[in-house]
Structure formats: C-alpha cells, structure tokens
Design an enzyme around this catalytic site. Sequence first.
Site, short mmCIF file in Angstrom:
data_model
loop_
_atom_site.label_atom_id
_atom_site.label_comp_id
_atom_site.label_asym_id
_atom_site.label_seq_id
_atom_site.Cartn_x
_atom_site.Cartn_y
_atom_site.Cartn_z
N LYS A 1 -12.35 -0.30 -15.40
CA LYS A 1 -12.45 -1.44 -14.69
C LYS A 1 -13.57 -2.38 -15.49
O LYS A 1 -13.24 -3.77 -16.09
CB LYS A 1 -14.12 -1.28 -13.76
CG LYS A 1 -13.76 -0.61 -12.26
CD LYS A 1 -12.44 -1.41 -11.45
CE LYS A 1 -12.09 -0.53 -10.69
NZ LYS A 1 -11.38 -1.53 -9.85
N ASP B 1 3.18 2.60 -4.34
CA ASP B 1 2.87 3.01 -4.94
C ASP B 1 2.68 2.27 -5.90
O ASP B 1 3.21 2.38 -6.80
CB ASP B 1 2.78 4.39 -5.39
CG ASP B 1 1.90 5.18 -6.09
OD1 ASP B 1 1.40 4.90 -6.66
OD2 ASP B 1 1.62 6.77 -6.09
N ASP C 1 0.81 -1.12 0.65
CA ASP C 1 0.06 0.28 0.30
C ASP C 1 1.20 1.26 0.13
O ASP C 1 2.29 1.25 0.39
CB ASP C 1 -1.24 0.36 1.46
CG ASP C 1 -2.05 0.80 1.26
OD1 ASP C 1 -2.18 2.23 1.24
OD2 ASP C 1 -3.11 0.46 1.29
N TYR D 1 -14.53 5.70 -14.13
CA TYR D 1 -14.08 4.62 -13.38
C TYR D 1 -14.41 3.12 -14.14
O TYR D 1 -13.76 2.53 -14.10
CB TYR D 1 -14.95 4.82 -11.83
CG TYR D 1 -14.93 3.32 -11.12
CD1 TYR D 1 -13.74 3.11 -9.89
CD2 TYR D 1 -16.35 2.49 -10.92
CE1 TYR D 1 -14.66 2.19 -9.33
CE2 TYR D 1 -16.25 1.93 -9.78
CZ TYR D 1 -14.81 1.55 -9.28
OH TYR D 1 -15.10 0.14 -8.12
N SER E 1 -15.19 -4.32 -10.78
CA SER E 1 -16.61 -3.55 -10.83
C SER E 1 -17.00 -4.01 -10.64
O SER E 1 -17.33 -4.40 -12.81
CB SER E 1 -16.64 -2.16 -10.65
OG SER E 1 -17.59 -1.58 -10.51
#
Length: 224
Positions: free
Chosen positions: A129, A33, A10, A125, A112
């Site tokens: 995805k 990152d 992370d 977004y 997603s």
Amino acid sequence: MEGAQVALLDRSAEGLDRAAQQIGSQSSTVLADVRDPSAVEAAVASAAKSMGGIDGVVNAAGISLWRSLEETSHDEWRNVMSINLDGPFHVCKAVIAELKKAGRGTIVNIASGAAFRQTPNFGAYCTSKAALVMMTKVLAAELVGLNIRANSICPGVIYTPMVERTLSGSTDRKQRTAQYFERQGMKRFGTVEEIAKLALFLTGPDSSFTTGSAYSADGGSVYH
C-alpha cells in the site's frame, strides 16, 4: 453513481453480479483477474467499447496477509504484491490511453492507512500500500499536463468481508476489535459507503484542482 455509466471488473462472477444488481442498469460487468495484464487490457477495451469511452477509474481490488515478514513465504509476498500493487499498475497502464482519448480523466487508487504505519505482522500489506501511494503520486506528476488527475484514498479499518473474516478467525474477537480501535479517535469501523463517497468526490469536478494527494479516511487514526 450520479448518472455515470459504470463498468465493473472482478475475477468473481458472483461478486460482479451482486455489485451490478446494487448499481442497476447503468452498470456493465467484465470478468478478469487484475494480476493478468492481458486480461486487464481486454477488459478495459471491452468496457471502453460498451460505454463509448472511459474518463475515470477506481482501483479497489485488494488482499490482506497477517504474517511476520520472517514467516512470509515468497509466494505469499508475490501474491499480495500482484493484487495490491501490480493490479492497479496493470489497470492504470491499460486505461491511460482511453483517458487520453477523452482528453481528461481521473484515477483513484484505494491504498490504506497502513501505508503510513509500520505494523508488525502486516509487512507485505503495508509495503504494497505504501508503494501504491507513491505510484499514484508519480502518475499524477506524469499526467498532470494531460488533464488527467491521480489520487489515492487511504482508509482505516473499513467493515468489509475481509475484516469480518479476520475477526472471525481471531481467538478473541473483542480483543482484536479493540486493537483496531487503539489509535483511532472515532472508535468505530468505517463503512464502504463512506469510502465510495470520497471516491466519487475525487472522480468528479468538485476535486478539479486535486492531484497527487493521499486522502486519509480513517476515523482520526494516528498513522503519521
């Protein structure tokens, strides 16, 4: 984690510490990152060294953006793509060599349900995805002969800090929540634990005949 050793990656030291405390002594942490391929390569090498190899990876880093495509700036578009799509690419590219060494492996990319539904004001977004789902399918096809499987999970609305920030920033929290549930049969938020259990299934032997699939975990949402 069913006895597994887990390396956590992370860019937030605070987030890493919090997750490591939840998992316990079987976890190690690497600060990096996912937008930086060099940092990811170093992180994967460090994780492989500390654990004696890697035989599975779950890509869960993500960012959201609620903006029409017309109003989305170039920098905003690139930021969403760099985390949601480039990040998993960097991790997968770095980890495949380790999976080959192990002679087996699993890749799970958290995509997603938005990958399958054109949602106004959510274009960057949705696009990121959808591309991640296809990238996972291509990886599955390329790696199938190497005993390496790749699948994606396509959650609906999961109650996370990101969702809470969206609700908190809404002028009408009740209305926004109702919008989330409009096309969702169970009429509730999913939980992080429910997605984690699906990821565990896809990284384990019980899913040994599964690759190239996109698993919906969305409470009965109508995406297709």
